[in-house]
Design a protein around this motif. Structure first.
Motif, short mmCIF file in Angstrom:
data_model
loop_
_atom_site.label_atom_id
_atom_site.label_comp_id
_atom_site.label_asym_id
_atom_site.label_seq_id
_atom_site.Cartn_x
_atom_site.Cartn_y
_atom_site.Cartn_z
N GLN B 22 -5.84 -1.59 4.19
CA GLN B 22 -5.54 -2.64 5.16
C GLN B 22 -4.38 -2.29 6.08
OE1 GLN B 22 -5.17 -6.16 2.86
NE2 GLN B 22 -6.05 -7.49 4.44
N GLN B 23 -3.37 -1.62 5.56
CA GLN B 23 -2.16 -1.42 6.35
C GLN B 23 -1.51 -0.06 6.17
OE1 GLN B 23 0.20 -4.74 5.01
NE2 GLN B 23 0.61 -3.81 3.04
N SER B 26 3.01 3.50 4.51
CA SER B 26 4.40 3.10 4.76
C SER B 26 4.59 1.60 4.79
CB SER B 26 4.87 3.70 6.08
OG SER B 26 4.98 5.09 5.98
N ALA B 27 3.60 0.89 5.29
CA ALA B 27 3.74 -0.56 5.42
C ALA B 27 3.54 -1.27 4.08
CB ALA B 27 2.74 -1.09 6.45
N THR B 109 -6.52 6.02 6.66
CA THR B 109 -5.25 5.55 7.22
C THR B 109 -4.09 6.34 6.65
OG1 THR B 109 -6.22 3.33 7.35
CG2 THR B 109 -3.83 3.52 7.67
#
Lengths: 199, 199
Positions: B22-23, B26-27, B109
Motif C-alpha cells: 500500500q505505501q 519507508s512509509a 514498490t
DNA sequence: GTCTATAGCTTGATAGAC
DNA sequence: GTCTATCAAGCTATAGAC
C-alpha cells in the motif's frame, strides 16, 4: 526578478528529483533535499510554502515533462517510429549501465508509494502519465498506426519501459530492458504491417 | 512448538506485506505493523531480532513465493499457456478493480525504493524475481516455446505485469493491465507459431 | 512470548534575525 | 531570500517486568 531565486528553486527541484529516483518519497527528507540542493530550510519553505507535498508535486510535474521531452526527442531523432523506439530502449539500457542502475524513471518509485495513500500526488502523477501516453500515441498514429491500436501500443510501450526499469535495476543488468524493447518493437511492426495490408 | 508463536509471526508478516503493498518500505513504521498485526514491539523483535530489515527480508521472500504460487496456479489451471496468461492478466485486472487498486504486486514498490539504496534487500528481491522468471520460462518451454525465446518472453511477461500494475494503479483504471495482457499473449502466440513452423 | 516504557535520533514545519 | 534555532511528533530499537 534576479537570477538568484530562480537558481535556488531549480537546484531544489533537481535535487528532489534525483533523490526521489534513488530512494522514493518517504525516504527522502527535507534536510537531505536542502543539503543536496545547497539550500536551507528557509529557502525551501520560501519557494514551497506547502512544504514537502507542494515540492513533490512541482518536482514530479517538472521531471515528468523533462522525461517526456527526452523520450520524444530520441524517437523523433530517428527516421521512423520503429527505429525510434529501438533507439529509446537502447538508450535506456545504456543509461542504466552508465549510472550504476540509478538513472531510471523519475516518477515510478513515488507513483507506487503514493498511488493508494496520497490522493493529491496520485492525481499529479496521473496527469504526467496521461501526457506521456498521449504523446506516444500521437507519434505512433503519425507513422500510420490506426488510432485505437496506437493508444494501446502507447500503453504497452510505457508499461514495458517501466517494467524494464524495475527488472533491470533490481537485477543490476540491463538485458531485461533490451528484451522488453524487442517485444515492443515487434508489436509495433506487426501493427504497421497489418495496417498496410488494410486489415 | 505451540501454535501461538506461529500465529503471531504470521500476522506480523501478513500485516507487513499489506502495508508494503500500500505505501512501501519507508512509509511503513514498525508501530503501524505491530498495530495491524495485533502484536507489540516486544513480539516483533522477538521474532525478528534484526528489526525492520530482517522483517522486510522475511516478508518479501514470503509474499514473493506466495505471489509466484498464485500466478503459476492460475496459469496451470488453464489448458495451455496462452489461455493461462490471458487468465492471469484478466485476474490481475479484476483484483485491481475489486480492491480499489490496492492489491497489486507485493514486491514492486519496495523494489524501486531499495534497488539503489539498500543492498541486502535488493539482493533478496533479486532472488524473488529470478524465481518468478525461472518459473515462467519453464512453463513457456513446457508448452513448446524454444528455450531462449522462453526466457525472453518470461521477462516480457513479468515486466508487462509490473508496468500494468503501475499504470493501472495510478490511473485507477485496469484497462492498462488488459492492454499489456493482449500484447504478451500475442507475443507468445507468435513464438509458438514460429516454433511450429520450425523456424 | 508478550507487554510497557523509554532512550536517542530524525522528521516536517515554524519563528524570527538579518 | 537566506539563515539558524527550535518545536512537537514520529521513528527504530532497547530494557526489563511479567
Amino acid at each position: 526578478m534576479g537570477t538568484t531565486e530562480v537558481d535556488t528553486r531549480e537546484r531544489i527541484v533537481a535535487a528532489t528529483s534525483a533523490l526521489f529516483m534513488q530512494q522514493g518519497y518517504s525516504a527522502t527528507g527535507l534536510k537531505a533535499i536542502a543539503k543536496a540542493g545547497r539550500a536551507t530550510t528557509g529557502s525551501l519553505y520560501h519557494f514551497f510554502p506547502g512544504g514537502k507535498a507542494e515540492l513533490a508535486a512541482a518536482t514530479l510535474r517538472h521531471s515528468g515533462r523533462g522525461y517526456e521531452e527526452l523520450v520524444m526527442s530520441v524517437i523523433d531523432g530517428a527516421p521512423d517510429v520503429v527505429t525510434g523506439l529501438r533507439a529509446c530502449f537502447a538508450a535506456a539500457a545504456d543509461l542504466l549501465r552508465a549510472t550504476d542502475y540509478v538513472d531510471a524513471c523519475p516518477i515510478a518509485t513515488v507513483a507506487l508509494e503514493v498511488a493508494s495513500s496520497d490522493e493529491p500526488l496520485r492525481q499529479v502523477i496521473d496527469e504526467v502519465f496521461r501526457s506521456w501516453l498521449d504523446a506516444a500515441a500521437r507519434r505512433l498514429a503519425a507513422d500510420g498506426v490506426p488510432e485505437e491500436r496506437a493508444q494501446e501500443l502507447a500503453i504497452v510501450f510505457v508499461a514495458a519501459l517501466e517494467g524494464g526499469f524495475l527488472l533491470s535495476r533490481v537485477a543490476r543488468d540491463a538485458s531485461a530492458m533490451e528484451s522488453v524493447g524487442r517485444a515492443v518493437v515487434a508489436a509495433v511492426e506487426d501493427a504497421l504491417a497489418e495496417a498496410r495490408r488494410g486489415s
